[in-house]
Design a protein around this motif. Structure first.
Motif, PDB file in Angstrom:
ATOM      1  N   GLN A 159       0.850  -1.185   0.000  1.00 37.35           N
ATOM      2  CA  GLN A 159       0.000   0.000   0.000  1.00 37.35           C
ATOM      3  C   GLN A 159       0.887   1.237   0.000  1.00 37.35           C
ATOM      4  O   GLN A 159       1.822   1.349   0.810  1.00 37.35           O
ATOM      5  CB  GLN A 159      -0.937   0.010   1.207  1.00 37.35           C
ATOM      6  N   TYR A 160       0.617   2.175  -0.918  1.00 36.36           N
ATOM      7  CA  TYR A 160       1.407   3.399  -1.064  1.00 36.36           C
ATOM      8  C   TYR A 160       0.506   4.441  -1.699  1.00 36.36           C
ATOM      9  O   TYR A 160      -0.583   4.130  -2.208  1.00 36.36           O
ATOM     10  CB  TYR A 160       2.657   3.144  -1.910  1.00 36.36           C
ATOM     11  N   GLN A 161       0.957   5.707  -1.672  1.00 35.72           N
ATOM     12  CA  GLN A 161       0.062   6.806  -2.033  1.00 35.72           C
ATOM     13  C   GLN A 161       0.366   7.327  -3.435  1.00 35.72           C
ATOM     14  O   GLN A 161       1.537   7.479  -3.814  1.00 35.72           O
ATOM     15  CB  GLN A 161       0.170   7.931  -1.020  1.00 35.72           C
ATOM     16  N   GLY A 162      -0.699   7.601  -4.180  1.00 33.31           N
ATOM     17  CA  GLY A 162      -0.598   8.191  -5.502  1.00 33.31           C
ATOM     18  C   GLY A 162      -1.454   9.432  -5.601  1.00 33.31           C
ATOM     19  O   GLY A 162      -2.257   9.734  -4.714  1.00 33.31           O
ATOM     20  N   ILE A 163      -1.279  10.179  -6.696  1.00 29.07           N
ATOM     21  CA  ILE A 163      -2.089  11.370  -6.921  1.00 29.07           C
ATOM     22  C   ILE A 163      -2.578  11.396  -8.362  1.00 29.07           C
ATOM     23  O   ILE A 163      -2.009  10.759  -9.256  1.00 29.07           O
ATOM     24  CB  ILE A 163      -1.332  12.681  -6.595  1.00 29.07           C
ATOM     25  N   ALA A 164      -3.655  12.109  -8.576  1.00 26.73           N
ATOM     26  CA  ALA A 164      -4.179  12.396  -9.911  1.00 26.73           C
ATOM     27  C   ALA A 164      -4.685  13.831  -9.877  1.00 26.73           C
ATOM     28  O   ALA A 164      -4.966  14.388  -8.807  1.00 26.73           O
ATOM     29  CB  ALA A 164      -5.297  11.430 -10.280  1.00 26.73           C
ATOM     30  N   TYR A 165      -4.818  14.452 -11.052  1.00 27.36           N
ATOM     31  CA  TYR A 165      -5.244  15.848 -11.073  1.00 27.36           C
ATOM     32  C   TYR A 165      -6.284  16.081 -12.165  1.00 27.36           C
ATOM     33  O   TYR A 165      -6.374  15.347 -13.148  1.00 27.36           O
ATOM     34  CB  TYR A 165      -4.057  16.788 -11.266  1.00 27.36           C
ATOM     35  N   SER A 166      -7.091  17.113 -11.917  1.00 26.42           N
ATOM     36  CA  SER A 166      -8.130  17.517 -12.862  1.00 26.42           C
ATOM     37  C   SER A 166      -7.996  19.008 -13.124  1.00 26.42           C
ATOM     38  O   SER A 166      -7.818  19.801 -12.194  1.00 26.42           O
ATOM     39  CB  SER A 166      -9.513  17.214 -12.305  1.00 26.42           C
ATOM     40  N   THR A 220     -12.729  15.156 -15.399  1.00 24.88           N
ATOM     41  CA  THR A 220     -11.820  14.104 -15.861  1.00 24.88           C
ATOM     42  C   THR A 220     -10.527  14.207 -15.058  1.00 24.88           C
ATOM     43  O   THR A 220     -10.179  15.281 -14.546  1.00 24.88           O
ATOM     44  CB  THR A 220     -11.503  14.230 -17.359  1.00 24.88           C
ATOM     45  N   TRP A 221      -9.800  13.091 -14.994  1.00 25.44           N
ATOM     46  CA  TRP A 221      -8.620  13.013 -14.136  1.00 25.44           C
ATOM     47  C   TRP A 221      -7.439  12.405 -14.903  1.00 25.44           C
ATOM     48  O   TRP A 221      -7.610  11.503 -15.721  1.00 25.44           O
ATOM     49  CB  TRP A 221      -8.920  12.159 -12.903  1.00 25.44           C
TER      50      TRP A 221
END
Length: 531
Positions: free
Chosen positions: A159-166, A172-173
């Motif tokens: 388990q580890y952290q990710g990011i996405a942006y809009s 939409t991402w």
């Protein structure tokens, strides 16, 4: 976000590696069963009428909640291919009033890094991330990747952290190509559910993360590069912590604030199984400080879990707006609904109030809920042995509001009972001798789907030594939410009667119930009529 992974789900990971994020590789939240959202009538048995539910399929924790330009965004743990837990996506819905929700295409799909577990979203007004397009501030989602292959192999860093942006207001991402942004070097398998906020005094982002039996805090200038700050927990605690949140609430009667840490606990909740708790303390930008023995429960029912709050919501300084998953991991995958599973609580406004020399959270429905009320049905102000409430309302879909005159009430206990012709019943009781309110769903509907569901009753402490007691009880087909004493005591339970409850009886034991005021209101449905 709970990972109740069955062995068969590991076989799905071979398919997940090819999952994409566009409409050609997945399903929108409204097209699960080969039709569109119009194919869902929203009048199936047990379908709530003024709580958010997905049109179809499985839902659990609320995720990625933010407000931007008149719209509230609600994402949630979602598995579009079944009504039980599976490889997690982020479903997505949008509302302008927190009541009427429009489902959007799935926001985030699993990929080669793993399932998309719980997390949060922030409006990056200063474009610290550099993801902005120069016109609108980017919205950045921060979430846990869960690698099922790593889990199956016995690793402790899956388990580890990710990011996405809009850059189009959350429609939409795009996932950040540098994911993961925070790897798990703790040696602890449970490393998830990031909640992120901007701390203006230190001018940086702060992440609070659940790490098995505690939370860890991290800081970042840009949402991409994170450093460890501190941790907070209860020494010797063996319970699993999940879905944390950290925010300010105003101290009553002042311009000062306290900090509140929300933590969902996966076992040993006040009604058994899961529950949402909180600590009131202080935060200096690096360390959260509170008495570990001061843990309190946000809700004493069985069915308010993973409660978290909206980023950027316009609720006034010192308050906070949030929502919870209205179910419990003891039976969530077994409840007798067909096309969909799970609902959210009504959105609630959190504030601090003084109580017994300290502070507790008051949690009440957002004011917009009152706008669903129909014509008032007034109740008598004196109720003896029992009174069946009658009028133009359905007991299974109503808002019951009582202001009890405790000084002149002679009854030792009072409450209400909902029932149907099949003999199912739900009892809500207020015991003056015990200073407790109780919801008893042990006979609320047909048994058989879960033994744990029918354990109870569930109860919460309530101060009956006051001059008056205000009560608000929201009943919505398959759920009850009790808000007592200005929201200082809440109790949320779901139930599944054989047919909708058709009778509402108010009663008193050992004397008379006296009200300053009492009303029942029919509640409108939030769903548009379907042909």
């Amino acid at each position: 976000m709970t990972h109740l992974i069955r062995p068969m789900l590991f076989l799905m990971t071979l398919l997940l590696a090819s999952c994409g994020e566009g409409p050609d590789n997945g399903k929108s939240a409204s097209s699960v069963a080969g039709g569109d959202a119009g194919a869902t009538r929203y009048d199936e048995p047990h379908r709530p009428q003024f709580h958010f539910t997905p049109s179809e399929a499985w839902m659990n924790d609320p995720n990625g909640m933010f407000y931007l330009e008149g719209e509230y965004h609600l994402s949630y743990q979602y598995y579009p291919d079944s009504t039980v837990w599976g490889p997690m996506h982020w479903g997505h819905a949008v509302s302008t009033d927190l009541l009427h929700w429009e489902e959007q295409p799935i926001a985030l799909y699993p990929d080669s890094l793993g399932y998309i577990f719980s997390g949060s979203a922030v409006v990056d007004e200063l474009n610290t991330s550099g993801f902005g397009n120069g016109e609108d501030p980017p919205v950045v989602a921060v979430f846990t990747y869960h690698d099922p292959q790593g889990e199956q192999a016995g690793a402790d860093d899956f388990q580890y952290q990710g990011i996405a942006y809009s850059t189009d207001k959350g429609r939409t991402w795009t996932k950040y190509p540098g994911n993961p942004v925070l790897r798990n070097d703790t040696g602890v398998r449970d490393f998830r559910d990031p909640k992120v906020f901007w701390h203006r005094e230190t001018e940086r982002w702060v992440m609070v993360l659940a790490v098995y039996d505690r939370v860890m805090l991290y800081g970042s200038p840009d949402l991409k590069n994170w450093e460890y700050l501190s941790e907070f927990g209860i020494k010797g605690d063996t319970r699993l912590w999940e879905c944390p949140d950290l925010f300010r609430l105003r101290q009553p009667g002042s311009r000062e604030s306290k900090w509140v840490l929300l933590v969902s606990i996966q076992q040993e909740g006040p009604a058994g199984g899961t529950g949402t708790s909180y600590f009131v303390g202080d935060f200096d930008g690096t360390t959260f400080a509170a008495d570990p023995a001061s843990q309190k429960w946000l809700d004493y029912g069985a069915d308010n879990y993973a409660f978290v709050t909206w980023d950027n919501a316009p609720v006034g300084w010192g308050n906070r707006l949030g929502i919870g998953w209205m179910s419990n991991w003891q039976y969530a995958q077994e409840v007798p609904t067909q096309a969909w599973r799970s609902a959210m609580t009504v959105p609630r406004v959190l504030s601090l109030v003084e109580d017994a020399g300290g502070y507790v959270i008051s949690s009440v429905p957002v004011p917009a809920v009152t706008g669903l009320r129909g014509q008032e049905v007034a109740l008598p102000v004196r109720i003896g042995d029992s009174l069946q409430a009658t009028g133009d309302f359905s007991p299974s879909q109503c808002d019951l509001s009582l202001l009890v005159d405790l000084e002149n009430t002679t009854a030792t206990a009072f409450g209400c009972t909902l029932s149907n012709p099949e003999g199912d019943r739900l009892v809500i009781r207020f015991d003056r001798e015990q200073d407790r309110m109780t919801v008893d769903r042990t006979r609320s509907g047909p048994r058989g789907f879960s033994e744990a569901f029918f354990k109870g009753p569930h109860s919460a402490p309530v101060d009956m030594g006051q001059e008056s007691l205000d009560l608000r009880i929201l009943l919505d087909v398959a759920s009850v939410e009790v808000f007592a004493d200005r929201g200082k005591a809440n109790l949320t339970d779901i139930f599944f009667p054989e047919s909708p409850y058709s009778a509402l009886v108010l009663w008193a034991e050992g004397g008379e119930l006296v009200l300053f005021d009492g009303s029942v209101y029919p509640m409108e449905s939030i769903w548009e009529p379907r042909p």
